[in-house]
Design a protein around this motif. Structure first.
Motif, PDB file in Angstrom:
ATOM      1  N   ALA A  95      42.837  28.881  54.140  1.00 53.73           N
ATOM      2  CA  ALA A  95      41.601  28.122  54.365  1.00 53.73           C
ATOM      3  C   ALA A  95      41.838  26.852  55.173  1.00 53.73           C
ATOM      4  N   GLN A  96      43.112  26.534  55.440  1.00 52.50           N
ATOM      5  CA  GLN A  96      43.492  25.286  56.127  1.00 52.50           C
ATOM      6  C   GLN A  96      42.879  24.078  55.412  1.00 52.50           C
ATOM      7  N   LEU A  97      43.040  24.104  54.088  1.00 47.57           N
ATOM      8  CA  LEU A  97      42.487  23.064  53.217  1.00 47.57           C
ATOM      9  C   LEU A  97      43.630  22.287  52.581  1.00 47.57           C
ATOM     10  N   LEU A  98      43.622  20.985  52.723  1.00 47.86           N
ATOM     11  CA  LEU A  98      44.686  20.159  52.164  1.00 47.86           C
ATOM     12  C   LEU A  98      44.724  20.252  50.644  1.00 47.86           C
ATOM     13  N   MET A  99      45.911  20.485  50.101  1.00 50.70           N
ATOM     14  CA  MET A  99      46.145  20.492  48.663  1.00 50.70           C
ATOM     15  C   MET A  99      47.232  19.449  48.394  1.00 50.70           C
ATOM     16  N   LEU A 100      46.890  18.416  47.651  1.00 56.72           N
ATOM     17  CA  LEU A 100      47.820  17.310  47.388  1.00 56.72           C
ATOM     18  C   LEU A 100      48.094  17.235  45.894  1.00 56.72           C
ATOM     19  N   SER A 101      49.317  17.562  45.502  1.00 52.65           N
ATOM     20  CA  SER A 101      49.638  17.615  44.076  1.00 52.65           C
ATOM     21  C   SER A 101      50.201  16.299  43.562  1.00 52.65           C
ATOM     22  N   ILE A 156      34.914  17.688  41.794  1.00 55.87           N
ATOM     23  CA  ILE A 156      34.624  18.964  41.141  1.00 55.87           C
ATOM     24  C   ILE A 156      35.921  19.451  40.499  1.00 55.87           C
ATOM     25  N   ALA A 157      35.953  19.502  39.173  1.00 56.41           N
ATOM     26  CA  ALA A 157      37.172  19.849  38.447  1.00 56.41           C
ATOM     27  C   ALA A 157      37.146  21.306  38.006  1.00 56.41           C
ATOM     28  N   GLU A 158      38.283  21.976  38.165  1.00 60.26           N
ATOM     29  CA  GLU A 158      38.446  23.366  37.747  1.00 60.26           C
ATOM     30  C   GLU A 158      39.641  23.472  36.799  1.00 60.26           C
ATOM     31  N   ASP A 159      39.508  24.341  35.806  1.00 58.29           N
ATOM     32  CA  ASP A 159      40.554  24.593  34.817  1.00 58.29           C
ATOM     33  C   ASP A 159      41.325  25.848  35.221  1.00 58.29           C
ATOM     34  N   ASP A 160      42.626  25.695  35.524  1.00 64.21           N
ATOM     35  CA  ASP A 160      43.409  26.888  35.891  1.00 64.21           C
ATOM     36  C   ASP A 160      43.972  27.618  34.677  1.00 64.21           C
ATOM     37  N   GLN A 161      43.846  27.018  33.489  1.00 64.49           N
ATOM     38  CA  GLN A 161      44.308  27.623  32.223  1.00 64.49           C
ATOM     39  C   GLN A 161      45.767  28.058  32.286  1.00 64.49           C
ATOM     40  N   GLN A 162      46.520  27.515  33.240  1.00 67.43           N
ATOM     41  CA  GLN A 162      47.925  27.869  33.418  1.00 67.43           C
ATOM     42  C   GLN A 162      48.118  29.375  33.559  1.00 67.43           C
ATOM     43  N   ASP A 163      47.181  29.983  34.275  1.00 71.02           N
ATOM     44  CA  ASP A 163      47.216  31.421  34.535  1.00 71.02           C
ATOM     45  C   ASP A 163      47.063  31.628  36.041  1.00 71.02           C
ATOM     46  N   PRO A 164      48.013  32.293  36.701  1.00 74.85           N
ATOM     47  CA  PRO A 164      47.956  32.418  38.160  1.00 74.85           C
ATOM     48  C   PRO A 164      46.668  33.042  38.689  1.00 74.85           C
ATOM     49  N   ASP A 165      46.177  34.097  38.041  1.00 74.75           N
ATOM     50  CA  ASP A 165      44.949  34.748  38.508  1.00 74.75           C
ATOM     51  C   ASP A 165      43.742  33.820  38.360  1.00 74.75           C
ATOM     52  N   ILE A 166      43.663  33.137  37.224  1.00 70.98           N
ATOM     53  CA  ILE A 166      42.557  32.202  37.006  1.00 70.98           C
ATOM     54  C   ILE A 166      42.653  31.039  37.986  1.00 70.98           C
ATOM     55  N   ALA A 167      43.873  30.595  38.261  1.00 66.31           N
ATOM     56  CA  ALA A 167      44.064  29.499  39.214  1.00 66.31           C
ATOM     57  C   ALA A 167      43.589  29.897  40.608  1.00 66.31           C
ATOM     58  N   ARG A 168      43.908  31.118  41.026  1.00 67.02           N
ATOM     59  CA  ARG A 168      43.466  31.573  42.346  1.00 67.02           C
ATOM     60  C   ARG A 168      41.937  31.659  42.414  1.00 67.02           C
ATOM     61  N   GLN A 169      41.328  32.127  41.340  1.00 67.23           N
ATOM     62  CA  GLN A 169      39.865  32.172  41.297  1.00 67.23           C
ATOM     63  C   GLN A 169      39.268  30.773  41.378  1.00 67.23           C
ATOM     64  N   ILE A 226      37.042  26.244  47.426  1.00 72.25           N
ATOM     65  CA  ILE A 226      36.899  26.513  48.862  1.00 72.25           C
ATOM     66  C   ILE A 226      35.442  26.849  49.185  1.00 72.25           C
ATOM     67  N   ASP A 227      34.814  27.694  48.341  1.00 72.23           N
ATOM     68  CA  ASP A 227      33.409  28.052  48.545  1.00 72.23           C
ATOM     69  C   ASP A 227      32.489  26.839  48.430  1.00 72.23           C
ATOM     70  N   ASN A 228      32.881  25.864  47.603  1.00 67.40           N
ATOM     71  CA  ASN A 228      32.096  24.636  47.441  1.00 67.40           C
ATOM     72  C   ASN A 228      32.338  23.637  48.566  1.00 67.40           C
ATOM     73  N   LYS A 229      33.170  24.046  49.524  1.00 68.96           N
ATOM     74  CA  LYS A 229      33.423  23.237  50.713  1.00 68.96           C
ATOM     75  C   LYS A 229      33.961  21.833  50.377  1.00 68.96           C
ATOM     76  N   VAL A 230      34.941  21.814  49.462  1.00 67.94           N
ATOM     77  CA  VAL A 230      35.583  20.538  49.171  1.00 67.94           C
ATOM     78  C   VAL A 230      36.428  20.114  50.365  1.00 67.94           C
ATOM     79  N   THR A 231      36.601  18.824  50.529  1.00 71.62           N
ATOM     80  CA  THR A 231      37.368  18.281  51.647  1.00 71.62           C
ATOM     81  C   THR A 231      38.867  18.394  51.409  1.00 71.62           C
ATOM     82  N   ALA A 232      39.273  18.341  50.150  1.00 64.42           N
ATOM     83  CA  ALA A 232      40.680  18.458  49.760  1.00 64.42           C
ATOM     84  C   ALA A 232      40.731  18.811  48.282  1.00 64.42           C
ATOM     85  N   ILE A 233      41.883  19.297  47.836  1.00 66.70           N
ATOM     86  CA  ILE A 233      42.094  19.605  46.424  1.00 66.70           C
ATOM     87  C   ILE A 233      43.208  18.718  45.894  1.00 66.70           C
TER      88      ILE A 233
END
Length: 353
Positions: free
Chosen positions: A99-105, A54-67, A73-80
């Motif tokens: 959320a204790q959700l793994l984020m791997l950049s 599931i891909a999300e566009d952060d538009q390089q904007d902090p508020d949009i990225a947080r949304q 998180i609401d979609n219950k992804v296993t990791a980002i």
């Protein structure tokens, strides 16, 4: 394939800049992650469960990225997988931690997130490695003693981290930063005036800490005014779009790299062939690193035992095989992997070190 499997798929999230003037980084990252998911699905997924990205566009904007992260998180992804820039990581890592959700950049290098026991991991070194290597090359190989620098405030977590590491190494060697000029990337950026300021003190070299589009445009303005000054840049700008837009102005630029494009390693050649067949373009560093990051997550899921978090599974293993080089995590999820310096020669990236 997902529809044919009766078990619910494992959902992975991706976040990066997928729109706007510098979307090449995010699109390359998304496609690298997608390729890893598709290839794993052809071999049965993980533990018999297929995978969905599931891909999300952060538009390089902090508020949009947080949304965007909140939706994942609401979609219950296993990791980002992501984000792709340091500024977006600094904005969203607190959400992942809560959320204790793994984020791997794949590509975040800021030192602001180093050495922390959190849910943020990355498959590359921090800026210290790239900046120090660049500073030593500029001083010892180019013979530069006086450097002017410009850096983009819209990715300040990255560019200031890079600048601070560079300054420390370059000044320790005996060099000086004779001018440091910040700017904010936008369609209205005045690169003509910026080039004039950078060249005013007649430096030996100009260092640009910006994305591929801004680096290409500024290099053109610098070359209009000075045909011989060294132009140097950071790994953020080292996408294929830099050469496409910069043309002759970026010939000879020295740039830190996450990727050895000349590698003949079998695993890299197989990845590159698959990426070209799927997306009809070069993967660049964004595609390669997102492919690696996604495979780390998938290998971690495959190794995960009962009662063990995904983060614990990855850090317990520590070592992973990337498409081009091995990835080694420390106890905090920071990585060490091979790094390079390159130049642009005859319209192509050529490895220097």
């Amino acid at each position: 394939m997902v529809a044919c499997n009766t078990r619910e798929p494992i959902r992975l999230g991706f976040i990066g800049g997928l729109s706007g003037r510098v979307a090449d980084l995010g699109i390359g990252g998304r496609d690298g992650a997608l390729l890893a998911v598709e290839l794993r699905n052809t071999s049965g997924g993980v533990d018999g469960r297929l995978l969905e990205l599931i891909a999300e566009d952060d538009q390089q904007d902090p508020d949009i990225a947080r949304q965007a992260v909140s939706r994942l998180i609401d979609n219950k992804v296993t990791a980002i997988i992501g984000p792709m820039t340091s500024a977006m990581a600094v904005a969203t890592v607190p959400l992942a931690n809560t959320a204790q959700l793994l984020m791997l950049s794949p590509t975040v290098t800021t030192t602001d997130l180093a050495g922390m026991d959190d849910y943020f991991l990355r498959v590359i070194n921090s800026t210290t490695n790239y900046a120090s290597k660049s500073a030593n090359y500029h001083f010892a190989e180019q013979g530069s003693r006086r450097i002017t620098v410009t850096y983009d405030l819209r990715n300040q977590a990255y560019t200031e981290s890079w600048l601070n590491d560079y300054r420390k190494e370059f000044e320790a060697a005996g060099g000086a930063l004779v001018a440091v000029v910040p700017f904010s990337s936008s369609d209205d950026s005045n690169f003509s005036a910026l080039a004039q300021r950078l060249l005013q003190s007649r430096p030996d070299g100009v260092l640009i800490l910006a994305n591929s589009v801004d680096t290409a445009m500024l290099a053109q303005q610098v070359r209009k005014r000075d045909a011989v000054v060294h132009i140097n840049a950071c790994e953020w700008s080292a996408t294929e779009r830099l050469i496409e837009l910069g043309g002759k102005a970026v010939e000879g630029i020295v740039i830190a790299q996450f990727i050895d494009r000349e590698s003949q390693q079998a695993s890299y050649m197989a990845f590159k062939k698959a990426y070209l067949a799927r997306f009809k373009r070069e993967p660049g560093f964004a595609g390669l690193l997102a492919f690696d990051a996604t495979n780390v997550v998938l290998d971690g899921l495959a190794a995960q035992t009962s009662g063990q978090t995904l983060k614990q599974a990855i850090l317990a293993r520590r070592e992973f095989a990337g498409a081009q080089s091995r990835i080694s995590f420390d106890a905090y999820g920071d990585s060490v992997r091979a790094t390079y310096l390159a130049t642009v020669r005859h319209g192509a990236f050529v490895r220097l070190q």
